[in-house]
Design a protein around this motif. Sequence first.
Motif, PDB file in Angstrom:
ATOM      1  N   GLU A 195       0.854  -1.187   0.000  1.00 39.94           N
ATOM      2  CA  GLU A 195       0.000   0.000   0.000  1.00 39.94           C
ATOM      3  C   GLU A 195       0.888   1.234   0.000  1.00 39.94           C
ATOM      4  O   GLU A 195       1.918   1.270   0.665  1.00 39.94           O
ATOM      5  CB  GLU A 195      -0.884  -0.008   1.250  1.00 39.94           C
ATOM      6  N   LYS A 196       0.488   2.261  -0.748  1.00 37.52           N
ATOM      7  CA  LYS A 196       1.256   3.500  -0.767  1.00 37.52           C
ATOM      8  C   LYS A 196       0.834   4.352   0.415  1.00 37.52           C
ATOM      9  O   LYS A 196      -0.330   4.400   0.782  1.00 37.52           O
ATOM     10  CB  LYS A 196       1.021   4.246  -2.072  1.00 37.52           C
ATOM     11  N   VAL A 197       1.829   5.020   1.008  1.00 39.02           N
ATOM     12  CA  VAL A 197       1.578   5.814   2.199  1.00 39.02           C
ATOM     13  C   VAL A 197       2.390   7.104   2.116  1.00 39.02           C
ATOM     14  O   VAL A 197       3.438   7.151   1.472  1.00 39.02           O
ATOM     15  CB  VAL A 197       1.923   5.007   3.471  1.00 39.02           C
ATOM     16  N   ARG A 198       1.884   8.157   2.734  1.00 44.46           N
ATOM     17  CA  ARG A 198       2.605   9.434   2.785  1.00 44.46           C
ATOM     18  C   ARG A 198       2.766   9.813   4.253  1.00 44.46           C
ATOM     19  O   ARG A 198       1.783  10.040   4.959  1.00 44.46           O
ATOM     20  CB  ARG A 198       1.840  10.507   2.038  1.00 44.46           C
ATOM     21  N   ILE A 199       4.020   9.866   4.706  1.00 45.80           N
ATOM     22  CA  ILE A 199       4.332  10.177   6.094  1.00 45.80           C
ATOM     23  C   ILE A 199       5.302  11.356   6.122  1.00 45.80           C
ATOM     24  O   ILE A 199       6.361  11.296   5.495  1.00 45.80           O
ATOM     25  CB  ILE A 199       4.962   8.964   6.813  1.00 45.80           C
ATOM     26  N   LYS A 200       4.922  12.377   6.842  1.00 42.79           N
ATOM     27  CA  LYS A 200       5.754  13.572   7.013  1.00 42.79           C
ATOM     28  C   LYS A 200       6.202  14.156   5.682  1.00 42.79           C
ATOM     29  O   LYS A 200       7.346  14.580   5.506  1.00 42.79           O
ATOM     30  CB  LYS A 200       6.968  13.273   7.894  1.00 42.79           C
ATOM     31  N   GLY A 201       5.319  14.148   4.693  1.00 46.22           N
ATOM     32  CA  GLY A 201       5.616  14.734   3.397  1.00 46.22           C
ATOM     33  C   GLY A 201       6.448  13.867   2.476  1.00 46.22           C
ATOM     34  O   GLY A 201       6.848  14.313   1.406  1.00 46.22           O
ATOM     35  N   ARG A 202       6.731  12.641   2.872  1.00 44.29           N
ATOM     36  CA  ARG A 202       7.521  11.727   2.027  1.00 44.29           C
ATOM     37  C   ARG A 202       6.648  10.570   1.580  1.00 44.29           C
ATOM     38  O   ARG A 202       5.913   9.991   2.375  1.00 44.29           O
ATOM     39  CB  ARG A 202       8.727  11.194   2.803  1.00 44.29           C
ATOM     40  N   ASN A 203       6.726  10.234   0.308  1.00 42.21           N
ATOM     41  CA  ASN A 203       5.967   9.115  -0.239  1.00 42.21           C
ATOM     42  C   ASN A 203       6.729   7.820  -0.021  1.00 42.21           C
ATOM     43  O   ASN A 203       7.940   7.773  -0.150  1.00 42.21           O
ATOM     44  CB  ASN A 203       5.720   9.304  -1.737  1.00 42.21           C
ATOM     45  N   GLY A 204       5.983   6.777   0.304  1.00 44.59           N
ATOM     46  CA  GLY A 204       6.618   5.490   0.545  1.00 44.59           C
ATOM     47  C   GLY A 204       5.685   4.343   0.256  1.00 44.59           C
ATOM     48  O   GLY A 204       4.525   4.527  -0.109  1.00 44.59           O
ATOM     49  N   LYS A 205       6.220   3.138   0.419  1.00 50.15           N
ATOM     50  CA  LYS A 205       5.474   1.917   0.153  1.00 50.15           C
ATOM     51  C   LYS A 205       5.687   0.982   1.340  1.00 50.15           C
ATOM     52  O   LYS A 205       6.798   0.844   1.843  1.00 50.15           O
ATOM     53  CB  LYS A 205       5.994   1.278  -1.128  1.00 50.15           C
ATOM     54  N   ILE A 206       4.620   0.322   1.772  1.00 48.61           N
ATOM     55  CA  ILE A 206       4.698  -0.575   2.914  1.00 48.61           C
ATOM     56  C   ILE A 206       5.286  -1.906   2.462  1.00 48.61           C
ATOM     57  O   ILE A 206       4.795  -2.529   1.527  1.00 48.61           O
ATOM     58  CB  ILE A 206       3.314  -0.755   3.547  1.00 48.61           C
ATOM     59  N   ILE A 207       6.352  -2.338   3.142  1.00 46.36           N
ATOM     60  CA  ILE A 207       7.036  -3.579   2.794  1.00 46.36           C
ATOM     61  C   ILE A 207       6.456  -4.750   3.573  1.00 46.36           C
ATOM     62  O   ILE A 207       6.180  -5.804   2.998  1.00 46.36           O
ATOM     63  CB  ILE A 207       8.546  -3.447   3.087  1.00 46.36           C
ATOM     64  N   SER A 208       6.290  -4.575   4.890  1.00 50.74           N
ATOM     65  CA  SER A 208       5.770  -5.674   5.697  1.00 50.74           C
ATOM     66  C   SER A 208       5.006  -5.137   6.896  1.00 50.74           C
ATOM     67  O   SER A 208       5.236  -4.016   7.343  1.00 50.74           O
ATOM     68  CB  SER A 208       6.902  -6.587   6.168  1.00 50.74           C
ATOM     69  N   VAL A 209       4.096  -5.965   7.400  1.00 51.80           N
ATOM     70  CA  VAL A 209       3.311  -5.646   8.594  1.00 51.80           C
ATOM     71  C   VAL A 209       3.485  -6.803   9.569  1.00 51.80           C
ATOM     72  O   VAL A 209       3.263  -7.955   9.224  1.00 51.80           O
ATOM     73  CB  VAL A 209       1.818  -5.462   8.255  1.00 51.80           C
ATOM     74  N   GLU A 210       3.918  -6.485  10.805  1.00 55.31           N
ATOM     75  CA  GLU A 210       4.208  -7.511  11.801  1.00 55.31           C
ATOM     76  C   GLU A 210       3.380  -7.240  13.051  1.00 55.31           C
ATOM     77  O   GLU A 210       3.415  -6.139  13.605  1.00 55.31           O
ATOM     78  CB  GLU A 210       5.701  -7.470  12.136  1.00 55.31           C
ATOM     79  N   LYS A 211       2.629  -8.239  13.499  1.00 56.66           N
ATOM     80  CA  LYS A 211       1.807  -8.107  14.697  1.00 56.66           C
ATOM     81  C   LYS A 211       2.655  -8.462  15.910  1.00 56.66           C
ATOM     82  O   LYS A 211       3.202  -9.552  16.003  1.00 56.66           O
ATOM     83  CB  LYS A 211       0.589  -9.013  14.609  1.00 56.66           C
ATOM     84  N   ILE A 212       2.756  -7.531  16.853  1.00 53.90           N
ATOM     85  CA  ILE A 212       3.570  -7.740  18.050  1.00 53.90           C
ATOM     86  C   ILE A 212       2.707  -8.201  19.220  1.00 53.90           C
ATOM     87  O   ILE A 212       3.028  -9.161  19.897  1.00 53.90           O
ATOM     88  CB  ILE A 212       4.330  -6.448  18.425  1.00 53.90           C
ATOM     89  N   GLY A 213       1.616  -7.526  19.464  1.00 53.37           N
ATOM     90  CA  GLY A 213       0.713  -7.891  20.555  1.00 53.37           C
ATOM     91  C   GLY A 213      -0.719  -7.884  20.052  1.00 53.37           C
ATOM     92  O   GLY A 213      -0.960  -7.978  18.856  1.00 53.37           O
ATOM     93  N   GLU A 214      -1.665  -7.792  20.979  1.00 54.46           N
ATOM     94  CA  GLU A 214      -3.067  -7.750  20.567  1.00 54.46           C
ATOM     95  C   GLU A 214      -3.376  -6.513  19.743  1.00 54.46           C
ATOM     96  O   GLU A 214      -4.112  -6.580  18.767  1.00 54.46           O
ATOM     97  CB  GLU A 214      -3.974  -7.760  21.802  1.00 54.46           C
ATOM     98  N   THR A 215      -2.827  -5.376  20.151  1.00 50.95           N
ATOM     99  CA  THR A 215      -3.155  -4.115  19.480  1.00 50.95           C
ATOM    100  C   THR A 215      -1.929  -3.378  18.959  1.00 50.95           C
ATOM    101  O   THR A 215      -2.023  -2.214  18.595  1.00 50.95           O
ATOM    102  CB  THR A 215      -3.896  -3.187  20.463  1.00 50.95           C
ATOM    103  N   LYS A 216      -0.780  -4.031  18.896  1.00 53.50           N
ATOM    104  CA  LYS A 216       0.462  -3.373  18.491  1.00 53.50           C
ATOM    105  C   LYS A 216       0.983  -3.980  17.191  1.00 53.50           C
ATOM    106  O   LYS A 216       1.136  -5.196  17.086  1.00 53.50           O
ATOM    107  CB  LYS A 216       1.509  -3.529  19.599  1.00 53.50           C
ATOM    108  N   TYR A 217       1.255  -3.107  16.198  1.00 56.85           N
ATOM    109  CA  TYR A 217       1.742  -3.543  14.891  1.00 56.85           C
ATOM    110  C   TYR A 217       2.983  -2.743  14.519  1.00 56.85           C
ATOM    111  O   TYR A 217       3.034  -1.534  14.750  1.00 56.85           O
ATOM    112  CB  TYR A 217       0.684  -3.325  13.811  1.00 56.85           C
ATOM    113  N   PHE A 218       3.979  -3.428  13.950  1.00 56.87           N
ATOM    114  CA  PHE A 218       5.154  -2.772  13.391  1.00 56.87           C
ATOM    115  C   PHE A 218       5.031  -2.839  11.877  1.00 56.87           C
ATOM    116  O   PHE A 218       4.842  -3.911  11.301  1.00 56.87           O
ATOM    117  CB  PHE A 218       6.446  -3.463  13.821  1.00 56.87           C
TER     118      PHE A 218
END
Length: 73
Positions: free
Chosen positions: A26-49
Motif C-alpha cells: 500500500e502507498k503511504v505518505r508520512i511527514k511529506g515523504r511518499n513510501g510503500k509498505i514492505i511488511s506488517v508484523e503483529k507484536i501484541g493484541e493491538t500493536k503492529y510494526f
Amino acid sequence: MYAIHYLENKIEVLNVASRIIPAVDEKVRIKGRNGKIISVEKIGETKYFVDVEFEKNVEKSNTNFRSIGMKRK
C-alpha cells in the motif's frame, strides 16, 4: 484502536493510534515523504510494526549560470 509503529531501517518514523491496519504494497505518505509498505508484523493484541521504504529524493541541479553570490542590477 491499534497502535501502529512505522519503521524505516529499524528507526521509528511515526506512531499512530488507528482503527485501520495498513496492508502490504500500500502507498503511504508520512511527514511529506511518499513510501510503500514492505511488511506488517503483529507484536501484541493491538500493536503492529510496519516497515516502510521511502522514495529517494533527487536533488535538482542549479541551472543558474551566474554565480550564486552575484546580484541582478
